[in-house]
Motif scaffolding. Structure first.
Motif, PDB file in Angstrom:
ATOM      1  N   ILE A   1       0.853  -1.187   0.000  1.00  0.00           N
ATOM      2  CA  ILE A   1       0.000   0.000   0.000  1.00  0.00           C
ATOM      3  C   ILE A   1       0.891   1.240   0.000  1.00  0.00           C
ATOM      4  N   SER A   2       0.777   2.053  -1.034  1.00  0.00           N
ATOM      5  CA  SER A   2       1.578   3.268  -1.125  1.00  0.00           C
ATOM      6  C   SER A   2       0.878   4.452  -0.456  1.00  0.00           C
ATOM      7  N   GLU A   3      -0.354   4.742  -0.871  1.00  0.00           N
ATOM      8  CA  GLU A   3      -1.099   5.879  -0.324  1.00  0.00           C
ATOM      9  C   GLU A   3      -2.574   5.532  -0.228  1.00  0.00           C
ATOM     10  N   VAL A   4      -3.267   6.222   0.673  1.00  0.00           N
ATOM     11  CA  VAL A   4      -4.711   6.082   0.818  1.00  0.00           C
ATOM     12  C   VAL A   4      -5.315   7.482   0.778  1.00  0.00           C
ATOM     13  N   PHE A   5      -6.121   7.756  -0.250  1.00  0.00           N
ATOM     14  CA  PHE A   5      -6.775   9.057  -0.403  1.00  0.00           C
ATOM     15  C   PHE A   5      -8.227   8.956   0.069  1.00  0.00           C
ATOM     16  N   VAL A   6      -8.671   9.978   0.795  1.00  0.00           N
ATOM     17  CA  VAL A   6     -10.030   9.998   1.342  1.00  0.00           C
ATOM     18  C   VAL A   6     -10.753  11.235   0.831  1.00  0.00           C
ATOM     19  N   GLU A   7     -11.936  11.035   0.267  1.00  0.00           N
ATOM     20  CA  GLU A   7     -12.795  12.139  -0.169  1.00  0.00           C
ATOM     21  C   GLU A   7     -14.172  11.975   0.468  1.00  0.00           C
ATOM     22  N   ARG A   8     -14.813  13.087   0.752  1.00  0.00           N
ATOM     23  CA  ARG A   8     -16.150  13.065   1.363  1.00  0.00           C
ATOM     24  C   ARG A   8     -17.084  13.948   0.525  1.00  0.00           C
TER      25      ARG A   8
ATOM     26  N   GLU B   1      -3.398   1.092  -9.405  1.00  0.00           N
ATOM     27  CA  GLU B   1      -2.142   0.343  -9.406  1.00  0.00           C
ATOM     28  C   GLU B   1      -0.949   1.293  -9.501  1.00  0.00           C
ATOM     29  N   VAL B   2       0.078   1.041  -8.688  1.00  0.00           N
ATOM     30  CA  VAL B   2       1.346   1.768  -8.792  1.00  0.00           C
ATOM     31  C   VAL B   2       2.153   1.108  -9.904  1.00  0.00           C
ATOM     32  N   LYS B   3       2.324   1.812 -11.019  1.00  0.00           N
ATOM     33  CA  LYS B   3       2.955   1.216 -12.198  1.00  0.00           C
ATOM     34  C   LYS B   3       4.427   0.888 -11.965  1.00  0.00           C
ATOM     35  N   THR B   4       5.144   1.779 -11.280  1.00  0.00           N
ATOM     36  CA  THR B   4       6.576   1.562 -11.042  1.00  0.00           C
ATOM     37  C   THR B   4       6.853   1.635  -9.544  1.00  0.00           C
ATOM     38  N   PRO B   5       6.661   0.530  -8.818  1.00  0.00           N
ATOM     39  CA  PRO B   5       6.916   0.547  -7.369  1.00  0.00           C
ATOM     40  C   PRO B   5       8.373   0.826  -7.011  1.00  0.00           C
ATOM     41  N   GLU B   6       9.289   0.637  -7.982  1.00  0.00           N
ATOM     42  CA  GLU B   6      10.708   0.901  -7.707  1.00  0.00           C
ATOM     43  C   GLU B   6      10.992   2.388  -7.514  1.00  0.00           C
ATOM     44  N   THR B   7      10.060   3.267  -7.942  1.00  0.00           N
ATOM     45  CA  THR B   7      10.254   4.710  -7.776  1.00  0.00           C
ATOM     46  C   THR B   7       9.246   5.305  -6.797  1.00  0.00           C
ATOM     47  N   ASP B   8       8.613   4.480  -5.981  1.00  0.00           N
ATOM     48  CA  ASP B   8       7.684   4.942  -4.959  1.00  0.00           C
ATOM     49  C   ASP B   8       8.381   4.870  -3.601  1.00  0.00           C
ATOM     50  N   ALA B   9       8.560   6.019  -2.950  1.00  0.00           N
ATOM     51  CA  ALA B   9       9.377   6.088  -1.737  1.00  0.00           C
ATOM     52  C   ALA B   9       8.805   5.232  -0.604  1.00  0.00           C
ATOM     53  N   GLN B  10       7.479   5.245  -0.425  1.00  0.00           N
ATOM     54  CA  GLN B  10       6.883   4.473   0.665  1.00  0.00           C
ATOM     55  C   GLN B  10       7.088   2.978   0.463  1.00  0.00           C
TER      56      GLN B  10
ATOM     57  N   ASP C   1      17.827   0.092  -8.380  1.00  0.00           N
ATOM     58  CA  ASP C   1      16.536  -0.198  -9.012  1.00  0.00           C
ATOM     59  C   ASP C   1      15.780   1.083  -9.338  1.00  0.00           C
ATOM     60  N   ALA C   2      15.780   2.056  -8.404  1.00  0.00           N
ATOM     61  CA  ALA C   2      15.054   3.302  -8.627  1.00  0.00           C
ATOM     62  C   ALA C   2      15.673   4.109  -9.770  1.00  0.00           C
ATOM     63  N   LEU C   3      16.986   4.202  -9.803  1.00  0.00           N
ATOM     64  CA  LEU C   3      17.643   4.951 -10.871  1.00  0.00           C
ATOM     65  C   LEU C   3      17.454   4.282 -12.220  1.00  0.00           C
ATOM     66  N   ARG C   4      17.426   2.952 -12.228  1.00  0.00           N
ATOM     67  CA  ARG C   4      17.238   2.218 -13.481  1.00  0.00           C
ATOM     68  C   ARG C   4      15.832   2.411 -14.035  1.00  0.00           C
ATOM     69  N   ARG C   5      14.846   2.616 -13.136  1.00  0.00           N
ATOM     70  CA  ARG C   5      13.459   2.791 -13.584  1.00  0.00           C
ATOM     71  C   ARG C   5      13.082   4.251 -13.828  1.00  0.00           C
ATOM     72  N   GLY C   6      14.056   5.174 -13.827  1.00  0.00           N
ATOM     73  CA  GLY C   6      13.783   6.534 -14.251  1.00  0.00           C
ATOM     74  C   GLY C   6      13.853   7.606 -13.194  1.00  0.00           C
ATOM     75  N   ALA C   7      14.124   7.270 -11.934  1.00  0.00           N
ATOM     76  CA  ALA C   7      14.260   8.297 -10.907  1.00  0.00           C
ATOM     77  C   ALA C   7      15.497   9.149 -11.186  1.00  0.00           C
ATOM     78  N   LEU C   8      15.386  10.461 -10.944  1.00  0.00           N
ATOM     79  CA  LEU C   8      16.498  11.368 -11.191  1.00  0.00           C
ATOM     80  C   LEU C   8      17.389  11.549  -9.967  1.00  0.00           C
ATOM     81  N   GLY C   9      16.874  11.196  -8.811  1.00  0.00           N
ATOM     82  CA  GLY C   9      17.665  11.300  -7.589  1.00  0.00           C
ATOM     83  C   GLY C   9      17.049  10.454  -6.490  1.00  0.00           C
ATOM     84  N   VAL C  10      17.880   9.838  -5.659  1.00  0.00           N
ATOM     85  CA  VAL C  10      17.405   8.965  -4.590  1.00  0.00           C
ATOM     86  C   VAL C  10      18.265   9.194  -3.351  1.00  0.00           C
ATOM     87  N   LYS C  11      17.606   9.327  -2.204  1.00  0.00           N
ATOM     88  CA  LYS C  11      18.304   9.368  -0.927  1.00  0.00           C
ATOM     89  C   LYS C  11      17.635   8.387   0.019  1.00  0.00           C
TER      90      LYS C  11
END
Length: 209
Positions: A51-58, A105-114, A140-150
């Protein structure tokens, strides 16, 4: 010690969006508690499904629309929608209001920080080398297109007597640029020596503002 600001809160309305979309003066505290309860139930039920994020709307006082971003939507939905159906029923009992659930769906989980933070925490709990886990996530993150990772870990690393902090940085990470699209995530690894905290920052380019 310098004071740090959350990357999402710093960029709200510019390159980041709110995770909760509603407004109320009279029911603010009640709905805020409900949002936290919703996220706790979903994380507790599907913590293994990325689970990356949970958005709530009312849309009104009697309905809640929940959007779950996950790397494994099939696990959340279940066979013929059984899992998501039981989750909706549980939330409706807990909240006493109508609940609608969407799954993205998170298409590229390798670039999702959570997801990266939780993945590293899982590897550390399985007694893998924290350095190897961090370096693998970086590549993995840099290979999938991330420009910077810490990636930063802190605690009794490798069972050391004194807690310390280690981090790796690859590429660019403009923390003060508001148009920068930064993904930020945290996780905690429970080990026999104590807890180890993991923080991850991912830079995915600039938003058009």
């Amino acid at each position: 010690m310098g004071q740090k600001v959350h990357p999402r809160g710093f960029r709200l309305g510019v390159s980041s969006d709110w995770q909760a979309k509603w407004f109320s003066k009279k029911k603010y505290s009640e709905w805020l508690e409900e949002d936290e309860k919703i996220r706790t139930i979903i994380k507790g039920s599907y913590g293994h499904s990325g689970i990356s994020e949970v958005f709530v709307e009312r849309p009104d006082n009697e309905a809640v629309t929940i959007t779950i971003r996950t790397a494994r939507p099939g696990v959340v939905i279940g066979k013929k929608g059984s899992e998501i159906g039981s989750l909706r029923e549980r939330l409706e009992r807990e909240l006493n209001r109508r609940v609608l659930i969407n799954v993205d769906e998170v298409k590229t989980p390798e670039t999702d920080a959570q997801l990266i933070a939780e993945n590293i925490a899982g590897r550390i709990e399985k007694r893998a080398s924290y350095k190897r886990a961090m370096k693998r996530a970086l590549s993995d993150a840099l290979r999938r297109g991330a420009l910077g990772v810490k990636i930063m870990v802190s605690g009794r690393l490798a069972g050391a007597e004194i807690a310390r902090r280690e981090w790796y940085l690859r590429g660019r990470l403009p923390l003060q640029t508001m148009r920068a699209k930064l993904s930020y995530g945290t996780a905690v690894a429970q080990t026999k020596y104590g807890t180890i905290g993991i923080k991850v920052w991912i830079y995915n380019g600039d938003a058009k503002v």
